[in-house]
Motif scaffolding. Structure first.
Motif, mmCIF file in Angstrom:
data_model
loop_
_atom_site.group_PDB
_atom_site.id
_atom_site.type_symbol
_atom_site.label_atom_id
_atom_site.label_comp_id
_atom_site.label_asym_id
_atom_site.label_seq_id
_atom_site.Cartn_x
_atom_site.Cartn_y
_atom_site.Cartn_z
ATOM 1 N N ASP A 10 0.899 -1.108 -0.054
ATOM 2 C CA ASP A 10 0.265 -0.124 0.164
ATOM 3 C C ASP A 10 0.850 1.159 0.011
ATOM 4 N N GLN A 11 1.952 1.156 0.795
ATOM 5 C CA GLN A 11 2.874 2.421 0.952
ATOM 6 C C GLN A 11 3.438 2.694 -0.671
ATOM 7 N N ARG A 12 3.939 1.485 -1.261
ATOM 8 C CA ARG A 12 4.264 1.833 -2.743
ATOM 9 C C ARG A 12 3.154 2.433 -3.768
ATOM 10 N N ILE A 13 1.834 1.840 -3.531
ATOM 11 C CA ILE A 13 1.085 2.462 -4.501
ATOM 12 C C ILE A 13 0.588 3.638 -4.083
ATOM 13 N N TYR A 14 0.737 4.044 -2.943
ATOM 14 C CA TYR A 14 0.370 5.486 -2.383
ATOM 15 C C TYR A 14 1.353 6.377 -2.893
ATOM 16 N N GLU A 15 2.550 5.912 -3.041
ATOM 17 C CA GLU A 15 3.657 6.822 -3.511
ATOM 18 C C GLU A 15 3.491 7.091 -5.053
ATOM 19 N N MET A 16 3.452 5.964 -5.641
ATOM 20 C CA MET A 16 2.993 5.932 -7.104
ATOM 21 C C MET A 16 2.001 6.931 -7.495
ATOM 22 N N ALA A 17 0.731 6.778 -6.620
ATOM 23 C CA ALA A 17 -0.439 7.601 -7.108
ATOM 24 C C ALA A 17 -0.176 9.084 -6.819
ATOM 25 N N MET A 18 0.435 9.325 -5.890
ATOM 26 C CA MET A 18 0.818 10.730 -5.675
ATOM 27 C C MET A 18 1.726 11.120 -6.608
ATOM 28 N N ARG A 19 2.938 10.533 -7.157
ATOM 29 C CA ARG A 19 3.627 10.826 -8.020
ATOM 30 C C ARG A 19 2.707 11.284 -9.335
ATOM 31 N N TYR A 20 1.878 10.434 -9.693
ATOM 32 C CA TYR A 20 1.047 10.361 -11.078
ATOM 33 C C TYR A 20 -0.275 11.306 -10.865
ATOM 34 N N ASN A 21 -0.204 11.988 -9.539
ATOM 35 C CA ASN A 21 -1.322 12.770 -9.196
ATOM 36 C C ASN A 21 -2.745 11.938 -9.606
ATOM 37 N N ASP A 22 -2.781 10.850 -9.023
ATOM 38 C CA ASP A 22 -4.135 10.017 -8.829
ATOM 39 C C ASP A 22 -4.628 10.055 -7.426
ATOM 40 N N VAL A 23 -4.920 11.154 -7.090
ATOM 41 C CA VAL A 23 -5.252 11.525 -5.624
ATOM 42 C C VAL A 23 -6.359 10.351 -5.054
ATOM 43 N N SER A 24 -7.294 10.281 -5.851
ATOM 44 C CA SER A 24 -8.325 9.124 -5.416
ATOM 45 C C SER A 24 -7.668 7.751 -5.010
ATOM 46 N N ILE B 137 -7.594 6.171 -0.977
ATOM 47 C CA ILE B 137 -8.034 4.460 -0.929
ATOM 48 C C ILE B 137 -6.848 4.037 -0.002
ATOM 49 N N LYS B 138 -5.698 4.177 -0.387
ATOM 50 C CA LYS B 138 -4.528 3.246 0.310
ATOM 51 C C LYS B 138 -4.169 4.072 1.768
ATOM 52 N N LEU B 139 -4.445 5.252 1.842
ATOM 53 C CA LEU B 139 -4.201 5.838 3.150
ATOM 54 C C LEU B 139 -5.187 5.274 4.048
ATOM 55 N N TYR B 140 -6.520 5.259 3.761
ATOM 56 C CA TYR B 140 -7.502 4.588 4.341
ATOM 57 C C TYR B 140 -7.234 3.136 5.022
ATOM 58 N N ASP B 141 -6.828 2.497 3.903
ATOM 59 C CA ASP B 141 -6.290 0.950 4.365
ATOM 60 C C ASP B 141 -5.206 1.003 5.277
ATOM 61 N N LEU B 142 -4.393 1.968 5.152
ATOM 62 C CA LEU B 142 -3.056 1.967 6.163
ATOM 63 C C LEU B 142 -3.863 2.515 7.543
ATOM 64 N N MET B 143 -4.625 3.430 7.634
ATOM 65 C CA MET B 143 -5.152 3.790 8.713
ATOM 66 C C MET B 143 -5.996 2.829 9.556
ATOM 67 N N GLU B 144 -6.775 2.041 8.652
ATOM 68 C CA GLU B 144 -7.504 0.919 9.334
ATOM 69 C C GLU B 144 -6.517 -0.101 9.805
ATOM 70 N N ARG B 145 -5.336 -0.424 9.296
ATOM 71 C CA ARG B 145 -4.697 -1.492 9.692
ATOM 72 C C ARG B 145 -3.440 -1.070 10.533
ATOM 73 N N ASN B 146 -3.291 0.133 10.647
ATOM 74 C CA ASN B 146 -2.137 0.851 11.634
ATOM 75 C C ASN B 146 -2.866 1.679 12.461
ATOM 76 N N PRO B 147 -3.801 1.725 13.314
ATOM 77 C CA PRO B 147 -4.671 2.845 14.080
ATOM 78 C C PRO B 147 -3.676 3.587 15.052
ATOM 79 N N ARG B 148 -2.577 3.168 15.409
ATOM 80 C CA ARG B 148 -1.706 3.847 16.253
ATOM 81 C C ARG B 148 -0.807 4.572 15.640
#
Length: 235
Positions: A41-55, A59-70
């Protein structure tokens, strides 16, 4: 307006550090499948930001938030994205949720304060600006505090904040941008801006003599300060 709070490149560095810490710390150890999902998810997030695919990035940040609540960094990144997209209600709600878990989270305080101000919720934005100044000593947060107090007609509090700002040695080196009649912006010293605000407070209270003195002091520091000139002329 957005100041330094929402520079996504900085947040990206924070995210990298946070992920590195999670993978480096032996306790608690994440199961291999969760660790691998985080890295993916980290890699996909970085690629999405690089290519300006914010949507996709969101989504990947939501996944990371749910999986890493702390880990608060994922929520900080998501709220920053919402702010940059001018979805201020979303950024405010997310920031306020973060503050319920950590009332001293500077990033969350900044996002909550500026987001609430943008949607006109000045009464709710004010305590976040006050907390920012108390925690960081930031003069810009103190100016925003005084301006919101003035806007909310809390004149005594506003005067107290303005006087604190005028006496703050750090404020001498700071500047603020103000609009001019030519639809441009003008850089003005923060102390001069505070004195102009002090004049407005006195003017609203009907103390025109004190207001005149404050406007003149502002112009003595910045003779070309258009807004102070206009305010002094209106007296």
């Amino acid at each position: 307006m957005k100041k330094s709070i929402l520079i996504l490149f900085v947040n990206l560095m924070w995210l990298g550090v946070a992920v590195a810490q999670e993978t480096a710390e032996p306790k608690p150890e994440l199961p291999d499948n969760l660790r691998q999902r985080n890295e993916t998810d980290q890699r996909i997030y970085e690629m999405a930001m690089r290519y300006n695919d914010v949507s996709v990035a969101k989504i990947k940040l939501y996944d990371l938030m749910e999986r890493n609540p702390r880990n608060p960094k994922y929520a900080e990144l998501l709220s920053s994205i919402y702010f940059e997209m001018e979805q201020y209600s979303s950024s405010a709600l997310l920031a306020m949720d973060m503050l319920e878990r950590d009332s001293k989270n500077i990033t969350a305080l900044e996002i909550a304060a500026y987001s609430l101000e943008q949607i006109g919720a000045l009464e709710r934005a004010l305590p976040y600006f006050e907390s920012l100044h108390l925690l960081t000593g930031d003069t810009f947060s103190l100016y925003k505090t005084s301006y919101l107090q003035y806007s909310l007609k809390k004149y005594e509090e506003a005067l107290n904040s303005v006087n604190m700002l005028i006496k703050d040695k750090k404020a001498v080196e700071q500047t603020l941008s103000f609009p001019t009649e030519g639809n441009e912006t003008q850089e003005v010293g923060m102390v001069a801006a505070a004195l102009n605000l002090k004049g407005l407070i006195y003017k609203d209270q009907g103390s025109n003599n004190e207001a005149k003195v404050a406007f003149e002091e502002a112009l003595a520091m910045n003779p070309e300060f258009e807004l102070a000139k206009k305010n002094a002329a209106e007296l």
